[in-house]
Scaffold this active site. Sequence first.
Site, short mmCIF file in Angstrom:
data_model
loop_
_atom_site.label_atom_id
_atom_site.label_comp_id
_atom_site.label_asym_id
_atom_site.label_seq_id
_atom_site.Cartn_x
_atom_site.Cartn_y
_atom_site.Cartn_z
N GLY A 42 -41.16 39.99 9.06
CA GLY A 42 -41.72 40.89 10.08
C GLY A 42 -42.08 42.27 9.54
CD GLU A 204 -42.94 65.91 17.99
OE1 GLU A 204 -43.02 64.98 17.19
OE2 GLU A 204 -42.96 65.74 19.24
CG HIS A 452 -9.32 64.01 -1.34
ND1 HIS A 452 -10.11 64.93 -0.69
CD2 HIS A 452 -9.00 64.57 -2.56
CE1 HIS A 452 -10.24 66.01 -1.44
NE2 HIS A 452 -9.59 65.81 -2.58
P1 FAD Z 1 -41.07 42.68 13.90
O1 FAD Z 1 -40.28 43.02 12.71
O2 FAD Z 1 -42.24 43.54 14.25
O3 FAD Z 1 -41.54 41.19 13.71
C1 FAD Z 1 -42.36 40.52 14.61
C2 FAD Z 1 -43.12 39.46 13.85
O4 FAD Z 1 -43.80 38.66 14.82
C3 FAD Z 1 -44.20 40.02 12.93
O5 FAD Z 1 -44.03 39.52 11.62
C4 FAD Z 1 -45.52 39.53 13.54
O6 FAD Z 1 -46.47 39.17 12.55
C5 FAD Z 1 -45.06 38.30 14.31
N1 FAD Z 1 -45.90 37.98 15.45
C6 FAD Z 1 -46.29 38.81 16.46
N2 FAD Z 1 -46.99 38.13 17.39
C7 FAD Z 1 -47.05 36.85 16.96
C8 FAD Z 1 -47.63 35.68 17.49
N3 FAD Z 1 -48.24 35.68 18.69
N4 FAD Z 1 -47.53 34.53 16.77
C9 FAD Z 1 -46.88 34.52 15.57
N5 FAD Z 1 -46.28 35.59 15.03
C10 FAD Z 1 -46.37 36.74 15.72
N6 FAD Z 1 -35.78 50.01 11.68
C11 FAD Z 1 -34.54 50.21 11.20
O7 FAD Z 1 -33.57 49.79 11.83
N7 FAD Z 1 -34.32 50.85 10.01
C12 FAD Z 1 -35.35 51.34 9.28
O8 FAD Z 1 -35.13 51.92 8.22
C13 FAD Z 1 -36.67 51.17 9.77
N8 FAD Z 1 -37.73 51.64 9.07
C14 FAD Z 1 -38.99 51.43 9.54
C15 FAD Z 1 -40.06 51.96 8.82
C16 FAD Z 1 -41.35 51.78 9.27
C17 FAD Z 1 -42.50 52.35 8.47
C18 FAD Z 1 -41.58 51.04 10.46
C19 FAD Z 1 -42.98 50.79 10.93
C20 FAD Z 1 -40.53 50.52 11.20
C21 FAD Z 1 -39.22 50.72 10.75
N9 FAD Z 1 -38.12 50.26 11.46
C22 FAD Z 1 -36.85 50.47 10.99
C23 FAD Z 1 -38.27 49.52 12.72
C24 FAD Z 1 -38.12 48.01 12.47
O9 FAD Z 1 -39.06 47.61 11.50
C25 FAD Z 1 -38.31 47.23 13.76
O10 FAD Z 1 -37.44 47.74 14.74
C26 FAD Z 1 -38.01 45.76 13.55
O11 FAD Z 1 -38.83 45.22 12.54
C27 FAD Z 1 -38.19 44.98 14.86
O12 FAD Z 1 -37.92 43.65 14.64
P2 FAD Z 1 -38.60 42.51 15.53
O13 FAD Z 1 -38.07 41.22 15.00
O14 FAD Z 1 -38.44 42.81 16.95
O15 FAD Z 1 -40.17 42.61 15.24
P1 NAD Z 2 -41.01 58.15 17.16
O1 NAD Z 2 -40.98 57.82 18.58
O2 NAD Z 2 -39.76 58.22 16.37
O3 NAD Z 2 -41.74 59.56 16.93
C1 NAD Z 2 -43.02 59.80 17.38
C2 NAD Z 2 -43.19 61.31 17.51
O4 NAD Z 2 -44.54 61.60 17.79
C3 NAD Z 2 -42.37 61.91 18.66
O5 NAD Z 2 -41.64 63.01 18.17
C4 NAD Z 2 -43.42 62.30 19.69
O6 NAD Z 2 -43.06 63.42 20.44
C5 NAD Z 2 -44.60 62.60 18.78
N1 NAD Z 2 -45.90 62.50 19.41
C6 NAD Z 2 -46.33 61.59 20.31
N2 NAD Z 2 -47.61 61.79 20.62
C7 NAD Z 2 -48.01 62.87 19.89
C8 NAD Z 2 -49.24 63.56 19.75
N3 NAD Z 2 -50.31 63.18 20.41
N4 NAD Z 2 -49.29 64.62 18.91
C9 NAD Z 2 -48.19 65.01 18.21
N5 NAD Z 2 -47.00 64.38 18.29
C10 NAD Z 2 -46.93 63.32 19.12
O7 NAD Z 2 -42.04 57.08 16.52
P2 NAD Z 2 -42.38 56.75 15.02
O8 NAD Z 2 -41.90 57.80 14.09
O9 NAD Z 2 -43.82 56.38 15.01
O10 NAD Z 2 -41.52 55.45 14.78
C11 NAD Z 2 -41.72 54.28 15.60
C12 NAD Z 2 -40.49 53.47 15.72
O11 NAD Z 2 -40.11 52.91 14.48
C13 NAD Z 2 -39.33 54.31 16.21
O12 NAD Z 2 -38.95 53.81 17.47
C14 NAD Z 2 -38.24 54.11 15.24
O13 NAD Z 2 -37.06 53.72 15.87
C15 NAD Z 2 -38.72 53.01 14.31
N6 NAD Z 2 -38.40 53.43 12.94
C16 NAD Z 2 -37.10 53.53 12.59
C17 NAD Z 2 -36.77 53.99 11.34
C18 NAD Z 2 -35.34 54.11 10.98
O14 NAD Z 2 -34.50 53.54 11.67
N7 NAD Z 2 -34.99 54.82 9.93
C19 NAD Z 2 -37.75 54.36 10.45
C20 NAD Z 2 -39.07 54.27 10.85
C21 NAD Z 2 -39.38 53.80 12.11
#
Ligand code: FAD
Ligand code: NAD
Length: 473
Positions: A42, A204, A452
């Site tokens: 994913g 932001e 520690h």
């Molecule tokens: P996804 O991981 O989005 O997986 C869904 C899968 O379903 C995808 O592979 C997609 O191709 C497939 N799919 C969708 N629709 C269909 C369909 N109709 N048929 C077949 N396949 C389909 N979270 C953390 O906890 N820690 C982090 O450090 C972190 N870092 C992140 C960094 C970035 C840049 C991003 C974008 C996200 C990050 N996240 C992080 C968030 C995390 O990736 C998501 O919360 C997590 O992947 C959600 O898992 P999921 O299984 O719900 O969906």
């Molecule tokens: P986010 O919701 O964390 O942050 C989006 C930010 O954009 C907010 O601060 C919001 O106020 C701001 N924003 C919204 N509209 C705007 C606009 N028009 N102009 C300026 N600022 C605006 O979303 P994200 O950073 O895109 O991450 C998406 C999701 O992915 C999050 O829910 C996060 O939990 C997940 N994620 C998690 C991790 C991790 O766990 N380390 C890392 C990456 C992503």
Amino acid sequence: MAEYDYDVLVIGAGPGGYVAAIRAAQLGLKVACAESRETLGGTCLNVGCIPSKALLHGSEKFAEAVDGTFASYGIKTGPVTLDLAAMQQQKLDSVKQLTGGIEFLFKKNKVTWLKGYAAFEDAHTVSVGGAKVTAKDVVIATGSSVTPLPGVTVDNDAGVVVDSTGALALERVPEHLVVIGGGVIGLELGSVWRRLGAKVTVVEFLDQLLPGMDGDVRKEAAKIFKKQGMELKLSTKVTGVAVKGKTATLTVEPAGGPSTGSGRADVEELTADCVLVAIGRRPNVDGLGLEKIGLELNKRGQIETGHDFRTSVPGVWAIGDVIPGPMLAHKAEDEGVAVAEFIAGQTGIVNHNVIPGVVYTFPEIAGVGLTEEAAKEAGPVKVSKFPMLANSRAKTNHEPDGFVKVIADAKTERVLGVWCIASVAGSMIAEAALAMEFGATAEDIAYTCHAHPTHAEALKEAAMGIGGKPIHI
Ligand code: FAD
Ligand code: NAD
């Protein structure tokens, strides 16, 4: 002949879906998982958690070599240069190993991977890449995608206006990266490119970074990122992005609009060679055929479920980013285990009040449970903060920034929330989550012997401050 092809069909092989599929197979069910991507894992493994952490780790090492951190430990280096192609390759190697690992686990647990896009025909029939498959229970784990910013076109191939996927794959270090959105993605990927040499400006909309986190943490984080050289434009909105060749011109103004009487004086233009749009993510439901099974979405476009992850349609379940709650991989994984257990007739458990969140910047920022603001709304609280500056290990490691904050019920001293900024906050928060899961009081943490010298002692000292006084401050 069996009534259905499979006992369980999981749609989506992200952390929610692949974990649900494996757990259901472990419980003796016949399981298939539909995934349209070329590889399993994913968003998280392919374009999220894993590649971002590979670049965060690599860029942190690079920054330590060039910003004087190594020198502060008495390590002399010659000229340090960046081989970005090699850094990108080690990222791809990590992704490949981990996505391949899920393929191995599917084979080991006899989960069938159905390659293709899945869409409902009815509640028990799903077409996957054109072929019809039936299952007694179907789990929707389709995850989420980037929320678009109206009027702004993302083109990851051109590399000027990108989303997180594009920002993870840049082939050169931008001179000026403007990040729209001061949330988790903006700060993590902004940190990567700042460390590698880009000037980074974060725009932001709100008056603080990191919505949803504790107020003290948000304020302190802004100070630290500014000290690191990030420019923060808070309470600011982007009203337009015009791209000409390799340059983007952004128009920004105060979030509430230009102040009265100022005319266009408050309107500013920023030029950048790269713009990262990171304003949140939205559930993946397009083309799933939910209308065919009569499954409606809530106002935020999410699928609602009960505590057992059943949707309103019998036999259809949903987990992960597509349902309400924090969009986090570990939340999706825990829901994956729980939904499989419910389907198998057991009781699955996910405590949504105790889900840690970590921002993997330097220092790391982590929290679990209630913020001070939310806890105070519920009733009287006691709050104790211990600075990392007074923690011997952090001091020895030259990591003075940050603190641990414990929020406890004023009467019972039961821990309601823990917030932490520290180099290893992501690991420290696990202890707080475990303590809260067991209903710990601050005293329970304070009287637990901590090794520690460790950063974790700062949590013990913050907990000591709830009932009395910490020793080292
Ligand atoms: P996804 O991981 O989005 O997986 C869904 C899968 O379903 C995808 O592979 C997609 O191709 C497939 N799919 C969708 N629709 C269909 C369909 N109709 N048929 C077949 N396949 C389909 N979270 C953390 O906890 N820690 C982090 O450090 C972190 N870092 C992140 C960094 C970035 C840049 C991003 C974008 C996200 C990050 N996240 C992080 C968030 C995390 O990736 C998501 O919360 C997590 O992947 C959600 O898992 P999921 O299984 O719900 O969906
Ligand atoms: P986010 O919701 O964390 O942050 C989006 C930010 O954009 C907010 O601060 C919001 O106020 C701001 N924003 C919204 N509209 C705007 C606009 N028009 N102009 C300026 N600022 C605006 O979303 P994200 O950073 O895109 O991450 C998406 C999701 O992915 C999050 O829910 C996060 O939990 C997940 N994620 C998690 C991790 C991790 O766990 N380390 C890392 C990456 C992503």
